[in-house]
Design a protein around this motif. Structure first.
Motif, PDB file in Angstrom:
ATOM      1  N   ASP A  56       0.877  -1.159   0.000  1.00 38.67           N
ATOM      2  CA  ASP A  56       0.000   0.000   0.000  1.00 38.67           C
ATOM      3  C   ASP A  56       0.924   1.221   0.000  1.00 38.67           C
ATOM      4  N   LYS A  57       0.361   2.392  -0.107  1.00 36.36           N
ATOM      5  CA  LYS A  57       1.167   3.607  -0.251  1.00 36.36           C
ATOM      6  C   LYS A  57       2.136   3.794   0.922  1.00 36.36           C
ATOM      7  N   GLU A  58       1.658   3.589   2.123  1.00 33.58           N
ATOM      8  CA  GLU A  58       2.491   3.795   3.310  1.00 33.58           C
ATOM      9  C   GLU A  58       3.655   2.803   3.373  1.00 33.58           C
ATOM     10  N   SER A  59       3.382   1.535   3.099  1.00 30.67           N
ATOM     11  CA  SER A  59       4.469   0.546   3.158  1.00 30.67           C
ATOM     12  C   SER A  59       5.432   0.702   1.978  1.00 30.67           C
ATOM     13  N   PHE A  60       4.932   1.173   0.845  1.00 33.56           N
ATOM     14  CA  PHE A  60       5.828   1.437  -0.285  1.00 33.56           C
ATOM     15  C   PHE A  60       6.758   2.603   0.039  1.00 33.56           C
ATOM     16  N   TRP A  61       6.234   3.617   0.730  1.00 34.62           N
ATOM     17  CA  TRP A  61       7.080   4.725   1.160  1.00 34.62           C
ATOM     18  C   TRP A  61       8.153   4.225   2.141  1.00 34.62           C
ATOM     19  N   ALA A  62       7.785   3.387   3.077  1.00 35.24           N
ATOM     20  CA  ALA A  62       8.743   2.854   4.046  1.00 35.24           C
ATOM     21  C   ALA A  62       9.866   2.095   3.332  1.00 35.24           C
ATOM     22  N   PHE A  63       9.507   1.299   2.340  1.00 32.16           N
ATOM     23  CA  PHE A  63      10.511   0.569   1.555  1.00 32.16           C
ATOM     24  C   PHE A  63      11.373   1.525   0.731  1.00 32.16           C
ATOM     25  N   SER A  64      10.759   2.512   0.119  1.00 32.42           N
ATOM     26  CA  SER A  64      11.438   3.388  -0.844  1.00 32.42           C
ATOM     27  C   SER A  64      12.205   4.545  -0.219  1.00 32.42           C
TER      28      SER A  64
END
Length: 152
Positions: free
Chosen positions: A63-71
């Motif tokens: 999801d957007k939040e977990s993609f931000w955490a990864f990226s």
């Protein structure tokens, strides 16, 4: 009468597609450029709050939040990834509020394919889902399967 309605609807649909094609292409091009320039505001601002990013690994569905955490570490170093799109195919719903696409990308992994779904809102186009996949030429698929099976 039925033929007239069909012609009017078809004309409306083609007009919507013609009007939105350039804005959607620009939107997606700017989104890819934002990653190359590590502009997290534009990159993540282009993804809907309930948007999903699916990466090349089977475990990569964010999801957007977990993609931000990864990226985040990639964006913080000043360059995330630099994917160059080409051969993009766009399609639109009849009302022009949903678009879906596929594109080929020049990447550090070789040619990849991206596909996605966009939704138009009062704030403009947003990415609902983006799916990145690595392409494997048909003549190389058996070697690819062997390589993957060796790693298991």
């Amino acid at each position: 009468m039925k033929k007239i309605i069909i012609i009017i609807l078809l004309g409306f649909s083609l007009t919507v597609q013609a009007q939105e094609k350039e804005p959607v292409n620009n939107f997606l091009d700017h989104w890819h450029k934002a990653a190359a320039e590590a502009n997290a505001d534009i990159f993540f601002g282009s993804i809907a709050e309930d948007g999903i990013y699916i990466g090349t690994d089977a475990t990569e569905r964010w999801d957007k939040e977990s993609f931000w955490a990864f990226s985040k570490p990639y964006f913080e170093r000043g360059k995330a990834w630099d994917f160059k799109p080409y051969d993009r195919q766009l399609h639109f719903s009849k009302d022009g509020k949903i678009a879906w696409f596929s594109e080929l990308l020049e990447t550090w992994m070789g040619v990849c394919r991206g596909s996605g779904v966009l939704r138009k809102s009062k704030d403009g186009w947003k990415i609902m889902q983006y799916h990145l996949s690595v392409t494997v030429p048909n003549e190389d698929i058996q070697d690819f399967i062997q390589l993957i099976n060796q790693e298991k």
